[in-house]
Design an enzyme around this catalytic site. Structure first.
Site, PDB file in Angstrom:
ATOM      1  N   LYS A  61      75.203 -30.876  80.017  1.00 57.00           N
ATOM      2  CA  LYS A  61      74.882 -30.687  81.429  1.00 57.00           C
ATOM      3  C   LYS A  61      75.768 -31.632  82.234  1.00 57.00           C
ATOM      4  O   LYS A  61      76.007 -32.782  81.827  1.00 57.00           O
ATOM      5  CB  LYS A  61      73.394 -31.005  81.656  1.00 57.00           C
ATOM      6  N   SER A  82      66.796 -27.079  86.956  1.00 61.26           N
ATOM      7  CA  SER A  82      68.178 -27.305  87.337  1.00 61.26           C
ATOM      8  C   SER A  82      69.175 -27.135  86.194  1.00 61.26           C
ATOM      9  O   SER A  82      70.369 -26.989  86.445  1.00 61.26           O
ATOM     10  CB  SER A  82      68.328 -28.719  87.915  1.00 61.26           C
ATOM     11  N   SER A 141      63.081 -29.091  84.672  1.00 62.98           N
ATOM     12  CA  SER A 141      64.470 -28.618  84.652  1.00 62.98           C
ATOM     13  C   SER A 141      65.024 -28.249  83.279  1.00 62.98           C
ATOM     14  O   SER A 141      66.122 -27.703  83.180  1.00 62.98           O
ATOM     15  CB  SER A 141      65.399 -29.647  85.292  1.00 62.98           C
TER      16      SER A 141
END
Lengths: 484, 484
Positions: free
Chosen positions: B76, B151, B175
């Site tokens: 990420k 997210s 997330s």
């Protein structure tokens, strides 16, 4: 009238702790390095970096707390103090708001009139220093140096119990002395290792309520603290005398113009939006740690003053002067041991030695006269080898690096005349050479003779090149002049 | 080749069925073809990945081995990667290249993982749909007209589309779990402090926690094994030993007490999702687990409490992005205020600004008690609910998200609707508990996730339950029809 107002002062002292690395990072805290060479990713607040608390800073704060008899918080908490400034990389300062590491304590300060006063310390907390903004040399731009960012600070907050500039300076000197004794800071005010914010207000004597205060930020020498307080006190008194009211605000002291200037008013004061720092756990201090720190404390200034008074019979103020710095106190004790007379040694250290040191701008550690040598010199006065006056000549030579006192006395032939026959001869010669004065002396009433007596002493001493024992000369002259 | 799961890639490399360079370049090509549609990657690390793959192959040739040696994964884009751009989905860090690796990146790298690239995400991890990324929305490979969740939407889309067998992700309020649910993946958020946050760009420090995202619980266990563990660079990291997660996977579920919170089956839960979750619970029951009806009475307060605490922390965490030292700086600032205002106005997107403003407000003088302090009290009550529940049950199970993936724009107009996406996930963050989502069915062709919440440090048990579930079901094997 200015004297009709009572001055109420509280001080916030920021002390840079002498840790090797910063409070939340591994970067060095050394002073004077090239800009931004001692700022690591944490100090630069790079994304993803986290603070890690330096244990040494915690120990130093506890040391200070134990030294002033304060309550040490078993659990203290770091908070974020939010504000934007270019030399504050994270946009918040990590500090302690509600749960400081050091709670209520006090210090006793010695005042020049020989009295002493206890001043309460509200709290002391750990926080990080910001970097420096440099406004010169950048042609309208501002340079940022982050070497100082993250240097550990202990902020020591006093109770509003200080009543004059003199007390404020005495308090600061006491704090300075304690932190240096403890070895937790070099206390170098010129380099910013110790900085002071002054909260000052005036009220009528006897009033319970405090007046409106102003805060003077970042005063960085004892002398400026003294002057800033005086000038701010006058400014506020002047306002109040003319029926005005003091506005609560933050002010700056301008040393060049010796005045304080408004920096920001209460209305535009920051809202720091403090909240607990989630990146750090609460700090736990164990009973064992406190006890081991207590056991390792050196003799502190107050204890030393007490000992100097009882052991050496020194006055309170002299003892406090000597104990103000650990180095000076150690010098004094070493010299006194050699001298065999502590009071004379105290006088020599506080007058001759300090005058020389201050004149040459030296630290006691760089003093060219070793404590043992000064002790020997004083011993030579005590055993009658030289007079106190000659001793000053010898001291000059020692300061100039001409050697040890005994050698200087020998080479320069400064040994006091011990032969009483020789001195008698000098006395007789002097009286014979000044027969007129002798007659005049004898015609003068006894209570008015003193000045003239001094003339004869002077003549004999001059003839002996200062080497005659002054006491012997005095006795012989009394005998010759007054005895008949 | 790309259809092989993470664990199987490791075994295939071990058996020399293909090399790390082969699988890596295969996936890189796939990413190249798919990314135009999915936008799952912000940066593709072709050269670095091939270099690392070659190094892994060389190491294996010299006798090195390990389940992750040469296995390609994605990170990420809020994990700092030395020398590789790390944007956090923001224009503010659009060109930011960190000089250091996050601990997670460092550990996976040391275990032999190859970094394929950095995955897209909601800006600063603030969002539940991946629509707030400065680099554009990520598309859900199950239906490219729908969001992948957020997210960690880029990581979820990449793994679901078989562009990477596993990816790192983070979870502040859901997330990891919500995108895992929406993309049919297994994703685990560890206990707060289990995985180091060093080098992980902060959104809300007291809630942020990393975790793996992959196709199965076994794959997650492999990654977690390496990611978990104490780190001196993160003061909130836990000094607890890391169990051997793989060895815990197969334990039978007989006698396991599974708490089913009433509050998680509220009118906001889509009937299709509820049906799938209930069916999953029945499967656990079929394996000998006992379902226990429980109550987490303060759950309904988790969203409001979260939307005070997370913005409050983010308002401070994002203060460092000021245009002074790194990151986005506006063109030709006229003064400091202009530099701050324009750099931040132009560098941050709408959702980030909204949360900074909310958080600043919640911490402001006069509002702190009503918002921040109150939210912290709720947080304690929520943690207390879980403590109470875990005296009766071993794990808690329920939905991960209220429904399946929604269409672009469907919820982005109204922040509150979007915030309710995390209604079932936020509580675990507030309480610091480990939680995961595993595929539990399909509704109208779209995946549904089942959430499992465990007690502190019970990641092993969560993975065990998920693994046993996945031994009996094949929901986690379903792949989207998407073709790269």
């Amino acid at each position: 009238m200015v004297s009709d107002w009572e001055t109420v002062i509280g001080l916030e002292v920021h002390v840079q702790l002498a840790t090797r690395s910063k409070i939340f990072s591994g970067a060095s805290t050394r002073f004077g390095a090239e800009p931004n060479t001692q700022a690591c990713a944490v100090d630069l607040a790079m994304p993803g970096t986290l603070p890690v608390l330096n244990r040494e800073a915690v120990h130093m704060a506890v040391k200070f707390g134990v030294a002033i008899g304060a309550d040490i918080a078993r659990v203290s908490v770091f908070d974020r103090k939010n504000y934007f400034y270019p030399d504050l990389p994270k946009g918040y300062q990590i500090s302690q708001l509600d749960y400081p590491i050091v709670g209520r304590g006090e210090v006793e300060v010695a005042l020049p009139d020989g009295s002493s006063k206890r001043i309460g310390i509200t709290r002391a907390h750990l926080e990080e220093d910001a970097g420096k903004s440099l406004h010169e040399d950048f042609h309208g731009l501002t340079g940022i140096d982050l070497n100082r960012a993250g240097t550990p600070l202990l902020e020591i907050v006093s109770e509003p119990e200080i009543r004059s500039a003199q007390e404020a300076v005495a308090y600061l000197k006491q704090i300075h002395s304690i932190i240096r004794y403890l070895g937790i800071s070099d206390g170098n005010m010129a380099e910013g290792s110790m900085r002071c914010d002054i909260n000052l207000s005036l009220r009528r004597p006897g009033d319970e309520k405090f007046g409106t205060r102003c805060e003077i930020k970042n005063v960085n020498s004892f002398r400026f603290v003294d002057k800033a307080i005086e000038t701010e006190r006058e400014r506020q008194a002047d306002i109040l005398e003319h029926g005005g009211s003091v506005k609560q605000e933050t002010r700056l002291y301008d040393a060049e113009r010796n005045e304080t200037r408004s920096m920001r008013s209460k209305e535009v004061a920051h809202d720091y939006r403090y909240f607990p720092e989630p990146d750090l756990l609460p700090v736990h201090v164990s009973e064992e740690l406190i006890e081991s720190i207590r056991a390792g404390l050196p003799e502190l200034p107050a204890q030393k003053v007490q000992r100097f008074r009882t052991q050496f019979g020194l006055g309170a103020y002299d003892a406090a002067q000597l104990a103000a710095s650990r180095e000076l106190a150690e010098y004094f004790e070493a010299a006194a041991t050699g001298a065999g007379d502590a009071k004379t040694t105290a006088n020599w250290v506080l007058s001759e030695l300090l005058a020389r040191i201050n004149r040459d701008g030296l630290e006691i550690s760089a003093c060219p006269v070793a404590a043992a040598s000064l002790g020997t010199l004083i011993a030579r006065i005590q055993d009658g080898t030289i007079s106190g006056k000659i001793a000053k000549t010898v001291f000059e030579a020692m300061w100039a690096g001409e050697g040890e006192p005994d050698a200087i006395i020998a080479t320069k032939g400064l040994r006091q005349m011990a032969d009483s026959g020789a001195i008698e001869q000098l006395v007789d010669d002097a009286l014979a050479a000044n027969a007129g004065q002798v007659e005049q002396y004898r015609a003068t009433p006894a209570d008015k003779r003193q000045r003239m007596f001094g003339f004869f002493v002077g003549q004999v001493m001059k003839a002996s090149q200062g080497k005659a024992n002054p006491q012997q000369v005095n006795d012989l002259l009394r005998n010759r002049l007054d005895g008949e | 080749m790309h259809d092989i799961a993470l664990e199987a890639i490791g075994s295939a490399l071990e058996r020399r069925e293909f090399s790390s360079v082969e699988i890596t370049s295969h996936l890189l090509d796939r990413i190249e073809r798919a990314n135009g549609t999915l936008n799952a990657f912000v940066s593709v690390n072709r050269e670095g990945a091939l270099r690392a793959a070659a190094a892994a192959d060389a190491a294996r040739a010299k006798g090195a081995s390990g389940p992750l040696l040469g296995v390609p994964i994605a990170h990420k884009d809020l994990f700092c990667t030395a020398g590789l751009r790390t944007t956090c989905g923001s224009r503010m860090l659009g060109e930011f290249v960190p000089p250091y690796d996050a601990t997670v990146v460092e550990r996976l790298g040391a275990a032999g993982c190859v970094t394929l690239g950095k995955t897209n995400m909601d800006e600063f991890a603030m969002g539940s749909s991946n629509e707030t990324s400065y680099f554009g929305p990520v598309r859900n490979p199950w239906d490219t007209g729908r969001v992948p969740g957020g997210s960690s939407g880029g990581s979820a889309a990449a793994v679901a589309a078989r562009l990477a067998p596993g990816a790192t992700a983070t979870d502040t309020g859901g997330s990891i779990r919500q995108p895992a649910s929406l993309c049919g993946l297994t994703g685990l958020k560890a206990t707060y402090g289990r995985i180091s946050r060093h080098g992980m760009i902060a959104f809300a420090s007291s809630l942020d926690q990393a975790g793996p995202m992959a196709r199965s619980a076994a794959d997650c266990a492999l990654m977690l094994q390496v990611m978990a563990g104490f780190d001196t660079r993160d003061s909130t990291s836990l000094e607890a030993p890391v169990p051997d997660y793989l060895s815990l996977l197969d334990r039978p579920l007989a006698g396991l007490r599974v708490g089913v919170p009433r509050e998680y089956f509220d009118p906001g839960l889509h009937p299709g999702t509820e049906q799938a979750v209930r069916a999953g619970l029945a499967e656990l029951e079929a394996q000998g687990a006992r379902l226990v009806d429980i109550s987490l009475p303060h759950s309904p307060l988790s969203v409001p409490a979260y939307y005070v605490i997370a913005p409050a922390e983010c308002s401070a965490n994002l203060s460092r992005y000021d245009g002074v030292r790194y990151g986005y700086r506006c063109q030709d600032p006229v003064d400091l205020r202009d530099l701050y205002e324009r750099s931040r106005s132009e560098g941050f997107g709408e959702e980030v600004k909204r949360r900074i403003i909310v958080g600043t407000y919640a911490l402001s003088a006069g509002y702190y008690d009503a918002y921040y302090r109150k939210a912290q009290q709720i947080r304690r009550l929520i943690a207390e609910d879980f403590r109470e529940a875990f005296t009766q049950v071993d794990v808690i199970a329920g939905p991960a998200a209220p429904a399946t993936a929604f269409r672009f724009g469907e919820k982005s107009a109204d922040p509150i609707t979007m915030y309710l996406e995390d209604i079932y996930t936020i509580a675990a963050n507030l309480a610091g508990l480990p939680a995961m989502s595993m595929p539990g069915g399909l509704v109208e062709g779209l995946p549904v996730g089942i959430q499992l919440i465990g007690n502190h440090l019970q990641e092993g048990l969560l993975l065990n339950v998920a693994h046993r579930f996945q031994q009996a079901t094949d929901w986690h094997r379903h792949a989207p029809a998407f073709t790269a």
